[in-house]
Structures are given as structure tokens and as C-alpha cells.
Design a protein around this motif. Sequence first.
Motif, PDB file in Angstrom:
ATOM      1  N   TRP A  22       0.840  -1.197   0.000  1.00 26.87           N
ATOM      2  CA  TRP A  22       0.000   0.000   0.000  1.00 26.87           C
ATOM      3  C   TRP A  22       0.879   1.252   0.000  1.00 26.87           C
ATOM      4  O   TRP A  22       0.600   2.220  -0.707  1.00 26.87           O
ATOM      5  CB  TRP A  22      -0.936  -0.002   1.210  1.00 26.87           C
ATOM      6  N   GLY A  23       1.930   1.228   0.784  1.00 28.27           N
ATOM      7  CA  GLY A  23       2.839   2.372   0.826  1.00 28.27           C
ATOM      8  C   GLY A  23       3.444   2.666  -0.537  1.00 28.27           C
ATOM      9  O   GLY A  23       3.475   3.819  -0.977  1.00 28.27           O
ATOM     10  N   MET A  27       2.719   5.834  -3.052  1.00 31.58           N
ATOM     11  CA  MET A  27       3.821   6.684  -3.513  1.00 31.58           C
ATOM     12  C   MET A  27       3.713   6.904  -5.025  1.00 31.58           C
ATOM     13  O   MET A  27       3.947   7.996  -5.520  1.00 31.58           O
ATOM     14  CB  MET A  27       5.184   6.034  -3.199  1.00 31.58           C
ATOM     15  N   VAL A  28       3.386   5.828  -5.725  1.00 31.47           N
ATOM     16  CA  VAL A  28       3.310   5.872  -7.187  1.00 31.47           C
ATOM     17  C   VAL A  28       2.081   6.640  -7.645  1.00 31.47           C
ATOM     18  O   VAL A  28       2.151   7.467  -8.551  1.00 31.47           O
ATOM     19  CB  VAL A  28       3.308   4.436  -7.768  1.00 31.47           C
ATOM     20  N   ALA A  29       0.942   6.348  -7.029  1.00 31.88           N
ATOM     21  CA  ALA A  29      -0.318   6.989  -7.404  1.00 31.88           C
ATOM     22  C   ALA A  29      -1.060   7.363  -6.131  1.00 31.88           C
ATOM     23  O   ALA A  29      -1.819   6.553  -5.591  1.00 31.88           O
ATOM     24  CB  ALA A  29      -1.160   6.055  -8.263  1.00 31.88           C
ATOM     25  N   PRO A  30      -0.835   8.573  -5.623  1.00 33.52           N
ATOM     26  CA  PRO A  30      -1.515   8.969  -4.384  1.00 33.52           C
ATOM     27  C   PRO A  30      -3.027   8.821  -4.510  1.00 33.52           C
ATOM     28  O   PRO A  30      -3.591   9.099  -5.564  1.00 33.52           O
ATOM     29  CB  PRO A  30      -1.121  10.441  -4.220  1.00 33.52           C
ATOM     30  N   PRO A  31      -3.672   8.346  -3.428  1.00 32.01           N
ATOM     31  CA  PRO A  31      -5.123   8.179  -3.486  1.00 32.01           C
ATOM     32  C   PRO A  31      -5.806   9.529  -3.713  1.00 32.01           C
ATOM     33  O   PRO A  31      -5.339  10.551  -3.214  1.00 32.01           O
ATOM     34  CB  PRO A  31      -5.492   7.598  -2.126  1.00 32.01           C
ATOM     35  N   LEU A  45       0.339   6.640   4.579  1.00 34.94           N
ATOM     36  CA  LEU A  45       0.521   6.741   3.136  1.00 34.94           C
ATOM     37  C   LEU A  45       2.005   6.753   2.796  1.00 34.94           C
ATOM     38  O   LEU A  45       2.832   7.191   3.585  1.00 34.94           O
ATOM     39  CB  LEU A  45      -0.117   8.032   2.594  1.00 34.94           C
ATOM     40  N   GLY A  46       2.322   6.285   1.604  1.00 33.18           N
ATOM     41  CA  GLY A  46       3.658   6.421   1.037  1.00 33.18           C
ATOM     42  C   GLY A  46       4.781   5.893   1.908  1.00 33.18           C
ATOM     43  O   GLY A  46       4.667   4.861   2.571  1.00 33.18           O
TER      44      GLY A  46
END
Length: 151
Positions: A22-23, A27-31, A45-46
Motif C-alpha cells: 500500500w505504501g 507513492m506511485v499513485a496517491p489516493p 501513506l507512502g
Amino acid sequence: MNNRIPLSALVLGASGLIPFLWGVASMVAPPPAGIGLEPLGSAYLGAEVIVNWGKVILAFMSGVLWGFATRAQGWRAVLGYAVSVIPAIWVFFMPGDGLAGDALALLAGFVGLLALDWAFAWAGLAPAWWMRLRIGLTAVVAACLLPVVLG
């Protein structure tokens, strides 16, 4: 000697990878905003969730190794108990300056943990399937830590 990983161990081990994955995904595509994650804050997150969860898991693994040490006797038990606490001590005193430094220290910690896993398995204190599980889990954890290390 049964070398097959029990389904429960496989499922629970893989479930422990979810925060790492999930992290990286966040990082790649923030929610997108507005999906209800705002109250959680950036800690979930991230890079922050990867590092925070990595600390939890590395410390948790000390308890797993401690459990293996209970299967030993005499000086082997003393040595097993002593080395089993290394991952938790590493997390507590872990060097690191910011998320990238913490992730690098965690990466080193998980590689060191794999060496301890091997030592317990070699001593016959871990289940026969242990290294098959741990190598796969450690590979995913390392792959998730690398983007944080590399910034």
C-alpha cells in the motif's frame, strides 16, 4: 520433514505485506482526495507507512526468534535468546536521518534478520519450511523499502 509452508502461515505472512505494498502504491499513485483517508494523515501513506510498518514487523520478528530459542537447551538457548532480541534493539537504536535513512536502516535490519532466520533454521530450531517463507517475504519487503531509500 514437511517442507510445505502451512496455508495459515502463508496467508498471515502475505497479509503482513499489505502495508508495504500500500505504501508503494500510494507513492506511485496517491489516493484521490475525498475518499475518506484524510483523517488518517500521512503516517498511513507512502514512505511513512512503509517505514512505520517496517519498524513494527522487524521488532515483531524478535518475538518469533525468541519462540524458536525456546526449542534449544543449554548454551544454545542462551545464545538463541540473546540474538533473538537483536531485531528489536536494532529498531530502537536504528540509525537513520529522515525516511530515506530509516528505510536504509530497515533494509539492513531485514537482511540481518534473514541471516538470523537462517541460523535458527540451520540449528534445527525453525520449521523446515521457514526459509522458503522468509526469503519470499524479505524479497518483497526489500523491494518496497528500495524506493524510499532511493528517494
